[in-house]
Each structure stands twice: as C-alpha cells, then as structure tokens.
Design a protein around this motif. Structure first.
Motif, mmCIF file in Angstrom:
data_model
loop_
_atom_site.group_PDB
_atom_site.id
_atom_site.type_symbol
_atom_site.label_atom_id
_atom_site.label_comp_id
_atom_site.label_asym_id
_atom_site.label_seq_id
_atom_site.Cartn_x
_atom_site.Cartn_y
_atom_site.Cartn_z
ATOM 1 N N SER A 497 53.441 10.390 29.877
ATOM 2 C CA SER A 497 54.693 10.442 29.679
ATOM 3 C C SER A 497 54.983 11.166 28.142
ATOM 4 O O SER A 497 55.783 11.760 28.157
ATOM 5 C CB SER A 497 55.336 9.312 29.703
ATOM 6 N N ILE A 498 54.270 10.751 27.470
ATOM 7 C CA ILE A 498 54.182 11.668 25.945
ATOM 8 C C ILE A 498 53.805 13.160 26.251
ATOM 9 O O ILE A 498 54.706 13.948 25.625
ATOM 10 C CB ILE A 498 53.181 10.917 25.016
ATOM 11 N N ARG A 499 52.834 13.430 27.004
ATOM 12 C CA ARG A 499 52.450 14.782 27.223
ATOM 13 C C ARG A 499 53.788 15.321 27.988
ATOM 14 O O ARG A 499 54.265 16.890 27.430
ATOM 15 C CB ARG A 499 51.279 15.022 28.003
ATOM 16 N N GLU A 500 54.162 14.884 29.062
ATOM 17 C CA GLU A 500 55.623 15.590 29.697
ATOM 18 C C GLU A 500 56.552 15.708 28.797
ATOM 19 O O GLU A 500 57.265 16.831 28.734
ATOM 20 C CB GLU A 500 55.644 14.536 30.905
ATOM 21 N N SER A 501 56.881 14.811 27.789
ATOM 22 C CA SER A 501 57.933 14.888 26.792
ATOM 23 C C SER A 501 57.695 16.150 26.137
ATOM 24 O O SER A 501 58.565 17.001 25.698
ATOM 25 C CB SER A 501 58.260 13.715 26.058
ATOM 26 N N LEU A 502 56.345 16.315 25.493
ATOM 27 C CA LEU A 502 56.424 17.448 24.653
ATOM 28 C C LEU A 502 56.154 18.885 25.293
ATOM 29 O O LEU A 502 56.563 19.974 24.754
ATOM 30 C CB LEU A 502 54.847 17.396 23.906
ATOM 31 N N THR A 503 55.543 18.995 26.672
ATOM 32 C CA THR A 503 55.964 20.020 27.513
ATOM 33 C C THR A 503 57.159 20.514 27.965
ATOM 34 O O THR A 503 57.585 21.622 27.623
ATOM 35 C CB THR A 503 55.041 19.611 28.908
ATOM 36 N N ALA A 504 58.111 19.522 28.074
ATOM 37 C CA ALA A 504 59.462 19.731 28.284
ATOM 38 C C ALA A 504 60.119 20.436 27.051
ATOM 39 O O ALA A 504 60.560 21.376 27.155
ATOM 40 C CB ALA A 504 60.216 18.962 28.662
ATOM 41 N N VAL A 505 59.805 19.899 25.838
ATOM 42 C CA VAL A 505 60.563 20.418 24.849
ATOM 43 C C VAL A 505 59.773 21.945 24.403
ATOM 44 O O VAL A 505 60.731 22.870 23.805
ATOM 45 C CB VAL A 505 60.277 19.610 23.440
ATOM 46 N N ALA A 506 58.548 22.063 24.576
ATOM 47 C CA ALA A 506 57.864 23.380 24.638
ATOM 48 C C ALA A 506 58.687 24.324 25.546
ATOM 49 O O ALA A 506 58.776 25.584 24.635
ATOM 50 C CB ALA A 506 56.540 23.313 24.462
ATOM 51 N N ASN A 507 59.035 23.929 26.548
ATOM 52 C CA ASN A 507 59.575 25.130 27.559
ATOM 53 C C ASN A 507 60.897 25.523 27.103
ATOM 54 O O ASN A 507 61.452 26.601 27.230
ATOM 55 C CB ASN A 507 59.531 24.502 28.904
ATOM 56 N N GLN A 508 61.609 24.580 26.382
ATOM 57 C CA GLN A 508 63.098 24.628 26.251
ATOM 58 C C GLN A 508 63.253 25.242 24.921
ATOM 59 O O GLN A 508 64.347 25.993 24.552
ATOM 60 C CB GLN A 508 63.888 23.258 26.144
#
Length: 871
Positions: A497-508
């Motif tokens: 879940s930590i990785r997924e949050s960081l991935t979402a921010v990187a994409n946005q």
C-alpha cells in the motif's frame, strides 16, 4: 574610571591602588570618602573575611581572623569569595539571534590548576547574556596516576548559565580525588538555547546538585571513575578509608535522582557500577517529569566503559529502578538487576551478553513503557541466568525494534527465538518462528516473572529487519495515543500500500517520491528506504551511536539557528557529518531510482533537525530534493490534488488587543505580497478573530489558509499550544474544529515562530498538531525567524506555488529556499528585491529593514519545513 562608577587612586610603580565605588562616595557634610580598609580589600567584606591578623597554630598552619585556615601545601589553591567572569549587561530583554552583541556577551573562561584545589564559600560565575562560559578545575583523567584533590564545599556555587539567549556553558572538574557538595549550573536560555555540559572525573564523593536544564534541550552530565557506587543519603558519609580509595566515586542517591530531572546523565566506570540498597528502596529517575520546562532525559549506566571485558553493573535486589518517562540504558560485561518498573512510560535498555535477574517475582513491572534486552556484543551469544516467564505475551527477537514500539493487549507480532533456564538465546528463526514464549518456558518453577500490563518486552537478537509497515504502525499509534486519536477504522498499512501510494503520486505529478524511516538505536542507526518500485533498502550505520548523533545534532541545530557572526559557517562540520550518516548510505539507491522528493519519518529526538541544510560538501540537501516530514504514512493523506484553482485566506496581526504582545509591523505587507500571486482575501488586526476565520473559510471555500502572527508551542502540554489571534489564542481543539468544518484544508501556512518545534512529548510542534487535526500539509518554522527573510521566502513560495511548472507544494518551498541560497532574494536600499522577478522590488518599512543583506545563510531559510503531505 570611565563607565565603571569607580574612582581609582594609584601611584606609578606601586602594586596596590585604592578603588572607591559609587556607593562609598561622600554623602556627609565633611565630604570624607569611606574606602575599604586594607584587610577588607585583601580578604573580603564578609563577617569571617575581615582578617586583621594572621597566626600560626601548633601544626604549622596559618590561621586568619575568623578561624579560616590558609592552605600551606605546595601547589594548593584556596578560593573563598567571588571570581566573576560573567558577561551580563541586560536585565529584562531578549537579544536577537544574529546580533553581534549576542556573540560578545558569552561568559568568560576560568581555569584553576593545582595539586589541591579548595572551593570554600566560593562563587565562580561565567554566565553570560548570550551564552555560558567555561570553568575548568584540574586536568586529571581516569586511570591517570596523579595525586591531586579538588573539594567544592556545600556553600560554593559554580555558574555558567545563558541568561537571555544561547546555550549553557561547560564545567569540567577532574582530579584523582574529588569531593563535591556544592551547586553547579549551566542552564540554557529560553530562546532556543540548550543546556550546557558538566563533566566530573575521579574518585571520591559527590553529594551536590547540578542544573543544565533548558526549554529547548537539556544538557549533558557525565561522571566517570574506575568504580562508581550509589549510596543512600543516610549512609553517604563514607569512611576515611573509602574516601582515600581514589578508584571509587561515591554518589548520593538524592544527587543522582535530582540530576536526571534536567539532564542527559551518563555514569561511566571503567570497572564496576554498584547501586546499594537505598533509603526508600527506589532509584527514581526523571521523577520530576511533569515540569513544563524540561523534556524527558536519557540516563546511561555504562560499566566496563573501556570495553576491556572487566566491569559489571549490580543493583541491590532490595532496590528497584523506577523509570519515569526517561530513556535508561544499562550496559556492561555482566548485569545483575533487581526490580524495574516503568510507571511513567519510559524505556529501559539492558545491553549485555550475561544478565541475571535477582529480585524474584515481578522482576520487570512494565506499566506503560518498554524494556529492550539485547546483547552488548552482537556477534556473541547472549545468556540470561534465570528462567523467564512472561504470561500471555509473545516475544520479539528483533534488535531493530525501535524504542517507541507499539503494543496492544500485551501482544507482539512475529515471535521468535526463545530458550529458557541458563540456555543461550540464539538466532533460531527457522525453527522457532511464530512460537509464543509460553510454549518454550515453563511457569511451574519459582522464577522471576516479567509482567506487562500495557507495555511490552523485547528480547533482542540479530539479523532481523523490521518491516516498513511495522515501523509505520508503531509510529502511528504513538501519535494517536499521545493525542487520543482513534485509528481503529484506519486502513491497514502494508509495504504494497505504501508503494501504491507513491506510484499514484508519481503518475499524477511527474515526481518520484520516497519514504525514509530513520530509527536511532543506542549503538547504531538504521535507515529504511521505500520507493514506488523495487524492494525496501535497509542500512545499518554502526558508527552512528546515540551519543554521536546527539552531539552532531546539537552542534548542527545550534549553529544554524544561532549563527555566530564571527564564524557563521561553524555549523558546516556537523552538517556534513550528519549528511554522511543520514543520507550518504542511501544516496546510490536514490540516484539509481531517480528519486527527487523525500518524506522523512523520524525518531522523536530527531524531528527538529533542519534537513534542508544538511550539506554534502558541495550542495545543501534542499538543492537536490524536495522534502517533507511526516508522522507516519498511516497518518498522512497521500492523495494528490492540484491546488492551482484554490483560493487563499490570509490573516494576521500587526497590533494586538493586548498591548503587551509585541507588534509585527511587517505583517500587512506580507499578506499583500501573497495576494500579488494568488487569488483570495486578506484580513488583519481586528478582523483576525477565530469567529471571522471560521466564517471566511466556509464563505470562500478556502482550502489554503495563511496565518501571520505569533506562535507558542508547549512541548509538555501540546493541547495548550496556540497561535495568537488579534483578541485570543487559537488552541489545538479550535484548530481541529476549523479543519473539520467545510472543505478539507490542503495547505496551512504558519508564518510564526517555532510552530514546527517539538520534543519527545509532542512531536513536530503545532504543525504536527495541525496535521493530526486533519490538515493535509503545513508549512511551519523550527525557530524564531527573521522578518526580512520570512517576507522574501513567503513571496517567492507563493509565486512558485502559482507556477504551472510546480506540481507539488514542497517543490515551491524548495525553489524559494534555493533563491535565498543563491542570493536571488535580498534586501537592498530599503527594498525587498528578487532577481527572479526582475522588478524594482517591494518597499519595506525603513526603520525595520534599513540594512542591505542577503539571505544565503541557512538561518534565514532552513527553519521552514513542509510537514504532512509534500504534494
């Protein structure tokens, strides 16, 4: 004599002169001067000191009038009276942090050397308005063969205090034999000053008092000898034979307990430390933990301090250690401990490869704290010389478990590695994984019981890495417990879940963020890096023990927040050392994964570090990365929102309803400059009330709130911290109410002093409270900020925030700080100018900003931190 109110009468070529102070000027009709008599001038004015006669007794000793014996031993020094090297010129005002006057008002230095040094009714004062000076008595070191003696009587005082600003001074007393019963103080100022240091070396006795307290950070007391014994007050008058044993230092129970209230205390013995049966059967550490002006302290008992494998710690089995909210570390070749209680939520660490529990049942009564047990030498097996029975408690073998570990219902996750009786504790994870302690240890034998009511016990072993989600959970609940926040309905945090949050921010955002967890253990530092891709990176830095970190942190923070005009770059050495400890081990991975935004989750004592000013030898950290400080991922809203279309509500006060509150003449200008780059409304002075703040936020739908005013953070009572409105104080509960009404607050800017400052009791200061109240991101300051620098930074921050190229808030702050580093922002001819804007600048109040200056020093920009979500 000019500026001294003294008339001096002297004759060329003669040693003596006559001085007449103002209080002895003639006030009688005959105009006669009333000077001191020669005996008074030579020996003092007190009742004993009017020595008009010197006699010799049958022992060959010289006796002054008043039965005062004059030492006749060669190399003897007797101090009876005042030695004043203080620097005190101000009585009721604080000095500005960057004032040259401040630097010049540090107390002086007093050094006294001799075979026999006797302070009797003495007062040595090296206090200063801008910082304490230095007092040095003797030059002995432990194990040095040199027969000298220092005595400080109970009516003697040594003072090295910082009166108005700056840090407490330094006092060092070292002799083969020391007998100290007087008072020593090296207090830090209330203006972000830190407590000083007191070092005592040698055998003998200590029954005096020491005060190195400070609002910002307590000072250090280090007492070292070959052997150290703690005795009760009733038994403290040791025999002459014991006094002559220079290898042993006897410390009174009351003295030791008093010191732990306002200092980090280390007792270091090259051989043994012994605590005898005390008068109340208790050694109370940090007992005065409810004081508002002193953060909890750290206490260390270090036997075998020279690591020659000969030195034990022993406490009488009738005496218990009562640990009140302090951190206590006991280490040595062998430990024999009686009962340990943690009623104040403190932490006790036992570090040895041979530990014996000697007080029968309930050896550890862990009410609301934690006990860590770990080997002193990690490469060797660890032996506990008793069976251990922990009822309904799993055990965790992880030496990496942090001191703020979370517990729930007396259970710990991931239990490993338990053997009983006199067996060795070994790293046997593959065989014993998920076995609870009671499956390995019988409860039928009469053995010591370690009971935990709402705390936890950790037996430490080797090579076990704590997972990022676990450390995040630990820190989340530490914050939640402090402020009574319920996290039961919060989603579970996992590595994924930590990785997924960081991935979402990187994409946005187009940014590549990472989370860095920093865990400080007594003997090493641990770093955990989590990014959107790849496995977590674990680094252990063995050279970064707790003492080394504290020393470098204090030098760094002090040098940046209170720079010396004569040596403004003094902070650089500590800054670069901290960079090597905290950043360099991870830098190859940061570069490999192309990280540009850092989120730090830190141990309590490290949350006041201005990370932006860490330096690699060529650049500041802020020149490489955007950054923010988070309590934990679980308590941080990691969702992203583009704030370009949001409005700002800017409020502040230049004058207040209470005339005793210092005015802030630059506030209206600061608010107007914000409006130049952002849409919204501004209100100041009488319109800056909580009622209007609530009304306007809902009316405008404002999700960016800027408050320019005074701030006061209370470390030991966070709910009493406040932001000063025009007519009242904005407290934490009101802030919570403000955050919940209307749309969520995306950004709260606290343009006030020390709003991010925190300590072990209340992390991240008022800004941390704001994040916990529901504010997504907070921009706040760590120390008292310069008005001119703040104006420039805020103007550039909002300009950058409105730029289409800036996608995250922390990047806007970074660009503003870089502009200050490069000298693009400056005061010139009474105007605030910016090379980036290229206009004629902003006219400033002449009286306040008359001097030309740049803001390149970290003092002006490193104070500001983004707390909470960086984007």
């Amino acid at each position: 004599m000019p500026d001294q109110s003294v008339v001096r009468i002297s004759q060329d070529g003669h040693l003596l002169s006559l001085e007449v102070s103002e209080d002895r000027f003639p006030n009688s009709p005959d105009g006669q001067i009333d000077p001191l008599s020669l005996p008074k001038m030579l020996t003092g004015e007190d009742t004993r000191g009017n020595a008009t006669r010197v006699t010799m007794n049958q022992n060959g000793q010289f006796i002054l009038t008043g039965d005062k014996t004059v030492a006749t031993t060669p190399g003897s020094v007797v101090i009876s009276g005042n030695i004043d090297a203080s620097n005190t010129q101000h009585t009721n005002r604080s000095l500005p942090p960057l004032s040259q006057e401040n630097t010049n008002l540090v107390g002086g230095n007093v050094e006294i050397l001799g075979e026999q040094i006797d302070l009797n009714q003495a007062n040595i004062n090296v206090s200063g308005d801008g910082g304490g000076g230095t007092v040095s008595l003797g030059n002995y070191t432990v194990n040095q063969e040199h027969n000298n003696h220092i005595q400080v009587s109970s009516d003697s005082i040594i003072s090295a205090n910082a009166n108005f600003t700056g840090n407490g001074g330094n006092v060092a007393i070292a002799a083969e034999q020391v007998d100290i019963s007087g008072h020593i103080s090296a207090r830090g100022s209330g203006n972000l000053g830190e407590g000083g240091s007191v070092q005592i070396s040698g055998g003998g006795s200590f029954s005096g008092t020491v005060d190195v307290s400070a609002e910002n950070n307590v000072g250090d007391i280090r007492i070292e000898s070959e052997n150290i014994t703690v005795n009760p007050e009733t038994n403290f008058q040791v025999s002459d034979g014991e006094k002559n044993q220079s290898s042993n230092l006897n410390i009174s129970e009351n003295s030791l307990e008093q010191m732990t209230n306002n200092a980090d205390v280390t007792l270091a013995a090259t051989n043994d430390i012994t605590i005898n049966n005390l008068s109340d059967n208790q050694l109370n550490l940090n007992a005065d933990n409810n004081r508002l002006d002193t953060p909890p302290s750290q206490v260390k008992f270090v036997a075998d301090s020279d690591h020659n494998r000969s030195g034990s710690f022993t406490i009488d089995n009738r005496t218990s250690i009562v640990n009140n909210s302090s951190s206590v570390i006991i280490s040595g070749e062998n430990l024999t401990v009686g009962k340990i209680t943690n009623p104040g939520g403190g932490t006790i660490g036992l570090m040895s490869n041979q530990i014996t529990f000697s007080s029968g049942s309930n050896s550890i009564d862990n009410l609301d704290g934690q006990v860590n047990i770990q080997p002193r030498y990690p490469t060797e097996n660890m032996v506990i010389n008793e069976n251990i029975n922990v009822v309904d408690q799993n055990i965790n073998s992880s030496v990496e478990e942090p001191v703020d570990s979370y517990h729930k219902n007396g259970e710990l996750e991931d239990s490993y590695l338990v053997r009983s009786s006199t067996k060795k504790l070994e790293n046997n994870e593959s065989k014993k994984e998920n076995n609870s302690l009671r499956n390995n240890i019988t409860s039928e034998q009469k053995v010591p019981t370690m009971s935990t009511q709402s705390g936890n016990l950790i037996l430490a072993s080797l090579n076990r890495k704590i997972s990022p989600d676990k450390i995040d959970k630990i820190r989340s609940h530490a914050f939640a417990n402090e402020l009574k926040i319920n996290l039961d309905n919060s989603p579970a945090i996992t590595e994924n879940s930590i990785r997924e949050s960081l991935t979402a921010v990187a994409n946005q955002t187009g940014k590549k963020p990472a989370v860095i967890y920093v865990i400080s253990q007594p003997e090493y530092l641990e770093l955990i890096l989590v990014t959107s891709e790849g496995s977590p990176v674990f680094k252990r830095i063995e050279i970064a023990n707790n003492d080394e970190l504290r020393q470098q942190m204090r030098s760094f923070i002090g040098g940046v927040s209170h720079p010396s005009p004569s040596n403004p770059n003094k902070y650089l050495s500590a800054s670069q050392k901290l960079y090597k400890l905290l950043i360099s081990p991870l830098e190859p991975e940061l570069e490999k994964r192309e990280i540009d935004t850092l989120m730090f989750s830190l141990d309590p004592a490290m949350r006041s570090i201005p990370f932006a000013a860490l330096h690699d030898g060529e650049k500041f950290l802020i020149e490489k990365y955007s950054m923010g400080l988070i309590p934990s991922i679980n308590m941080t809203d990691t969702s992203y929102k583009n704030i370009k279309d949001l409005s700002v509500l800017a409020m502040g006060a230049s004058d207040f309803q209470d005339p005793n509150i210092v005015s802030l003449p630059a506030v209206p200008l600061e608010l107007k400059m914000i409006r130049q780059n952002w849409r919204g409304k501004i209100f100041f002075d009488e319109s800056f009330t909580f009622e209007n703040l609530q009304k306007q936020r809902i009316k405008q739908g404002a999700r960016i709130v800027h408050l320019a005013t005074h701030g006061s953070f209370q470390p030991s009572a966070p709910n009493e911290s406040f932001i000063q409105l025009w007519n009242e104080q904005l407290k934490f509960e009101q802030l919570r109410k403000l955050a919940k009404n209307g749309e969520p607050i995306e950004l709260l800017v606290l343009s006030a002093c020390e709003t991010a400052f925190g300590n072990l009791d209340a992390e991240l200061g008022f800004a941390g409270l704001a994040v916990q109240a529901g504010v997504k991101s907070v921009l706040a300051s760590l120390w008292q900020v310069d008005d001119g620098g703040t104006l420039g930074l805020m103007r550039e921050f909002y300009r950058q925030l409105s730029s289409q190229d800036t996608t995250v808030k922390a990047e806007a702050l970074r660009q503003a700080q870089i502009a200050m580093i490069n000298g693009d922002l400056r005061l010139e001819a009474g105007r605030l100018r910016s090379s980036r804007v290229g206009d004629d600048g902003v006219k400033l109040p002449d009286a306040e900003f008359a001097e030309n200056m740049t803001f390149s020093h970290p003092y002006y920009w490193a104070s500001f931190m983004m707390i909470g979500t960086p984007w």
